[in-house]
Design a protein around this motif. Sequence first.
Motif, short mmCIF file in Angstrom:
data_model
loop_
_atom_site.label_atom_id
_atom_site.label_comp_id
_atom_site.label_asym_id
_atom_site.label_seq_id
_atom_site.Cartn_x
_atom_site.Cartn_y
_atom_site.Cartn_z
N VAL A 277 -5.23 -3.05 9.40
CA VAL A 277 -4.94 -3.30 7.98
C VAL A 277 -5.97 -4.22 7.35
O VAL A 277 -6.28 -4.10 6.16
CB VAL A 277 -3.51 -3.88 7.83
N LEU B 283 0.81 -1.21 0.00
CA LEU B 283 0.00 0.00 0.00
C LEU B 283 0.85 1.26 0.00
O LEU B 283 0.53 2.24 -0.70
CB LEU B 283 -0.93 0.00 1.22
N GLY C 96 -11.23 0.88 -3.34
CA GLY C 96 -10.97 1.35 -1.98
C GLY C 96 -10.30 2.70 -2.00
O GLY C 96 -10.80 3.66 -2.57
N PHE C 97 -9.11 2.76 -1.38
CA PHE C 97 -8.33 3.99 -1.38
C PHE C 97 -7.38 4.06 -2.56
O PHE C 97 -6.44 4.86 -2.56
CB PHE C 97 -7.54 4.12 -0.06
N LEU D 38 -8.62 -3.16 4.80
CA LEU D 38 -8.16 -2.48 3.59
C LEU D 38 -8.18 -3.36 2.36
O LEU D 38 -7.80 -2.92 1.27
CB LEU D 38 -6.75 -1.92 3.82
N THR D 39 -8.62 -4.60 2.52
CA THR D 39 -8.88 -5.43 1.34
C THR D 39 -10.13 -4.94 0.61
O THR D 39 -10.29 -5.21 -0.58
CB THR D 39 -9.09 -6.90 1.72
N ARG E 141 -6.66 -2.19 -3.46
CA ARG E 141 -7.18 -3.11 -2.46
C ARG E 141 -6.07 -4.11 -2.12
O ARG E 141 -5.51 -4.74 -3.00
CB ARG E 141 -8.41 -3.84 -2.99
#
Length: 438
Positions: free
Chosen positions: A199, A124, A150-151, A202-203, A154
């Motif tokens: 964490v 990431l 996601g951000f 965050l998937t 993923r």
Amino acid sequence: MFRRISIFLIFASIYGYSYLLSKSVFEFYLAYVIFIIYFPFFFVKYGVPKWPVLLFVPLFFSGLLYCFIDLNTTQQFFKTFIGFFAACMFYHYVVQSFDFDVRKIYGYYMTSAYIVTLLGVFQLISYSVGFTPGYNWKFILNKWGPTYGGFGLRMNSVLSEPAYYAAVLAPAFFTSLYNVTRREPLYLNKFKNLVIVLVFPLTFSSLGILAIFLATILLLINFGFFRYFFVFLPILILSFNYAHDNVDEFRDRWDGTLEIYSTENIYDYDIHGSSFVLYNNSHVAWENFQRNPLFGTGLGSHPTAFDKYTLTNIEGAVQIDFNKMDANSMFLRLMSETGIYGLSIMVLLLFRCWIFKGGAMDDATWVISNSLSIIIIIYLLRQGHYFLNGFPLFLWLFYYLHVENKRVMKERRAEIRAAEIAQFRPSTVTNQPSPGRI
């Protein structure tokens, strides 16, 4: 040194499904090399373990029968049977090599989960600074690919998909979630546990969100549901609403699944593809189960059943035939391929061996048991591969933890009973008359 290398390789086999050595006849993963290396040593030292053989004998003969009557193909049967049986044998040997010390094995798993999480964090960070080799590992892992969302990215770390990361790390997430609330955490220190907990979401995987909900509910049940219900219920509702409103993948799958199961509209292309895939495979599995309820049609036979009963054969229906090989769910695949026999084993394992706080010999026991129950539930619902990412290891750990807990609790009850009997037993000394007394 040899012991450390062996431990590394054994746990690397859990994560060694992102690299294919060959796929000419079947997909030969890097993890299989580890199986081949250790099988001769295990076999010479331990012989043939009883339980894997007893469980697979009925599957072998019933599977051969269905090949002879063309309800399965010999290629699919032997490919699936050998792979599943070999994985179950290998991981049973692993547990046996640790003298069935589930806590020690689980401790190594937690360490491996932390390392894999750190690799994901590096992934990431690399993406955020534009360092392509740091997050896109396709040049090393040929069964792996980046998943965007996601951000931005993923996280899947060394696992081939974010969903696989969520499934394999789900037990570690539960244990770490428990640990961050404890003064003396299990296996990992507070910082490492906190890293795993932060964490994991965050998937941005629907399986990851499911694991978070399951973990929260199981903690509530074990710590006293009604005591914390009114505290955690708003958190669960807010978390679900946030995921539904902000995670497109989760919202589309959730809404699509509810819609297709309620309307049975197989002609709507607006429904999320994975929702149709699950519905279609549930239809195929049920049709096959109705006709072959006892043993299904044999390991590896779902693709044959799929060709017969798939809704995509209907004119105008959605034409998506993904997960034809694994049914998109282990429960559905067991229903289709092993019938009542396979389903009974899995359901009995889950509900007979599940240890809750009130019946556990110590805290570590119920924490590990509930952690492992999450990965079993996830695989039953949405992962159809029988032995992907070391799943049989988690099954054996779940079973043998139950065996140990049952033995210890039985011994404790016997000791308590003996103490109670001794307490109320009349004294043979005090009831005798004193010397010289008439």
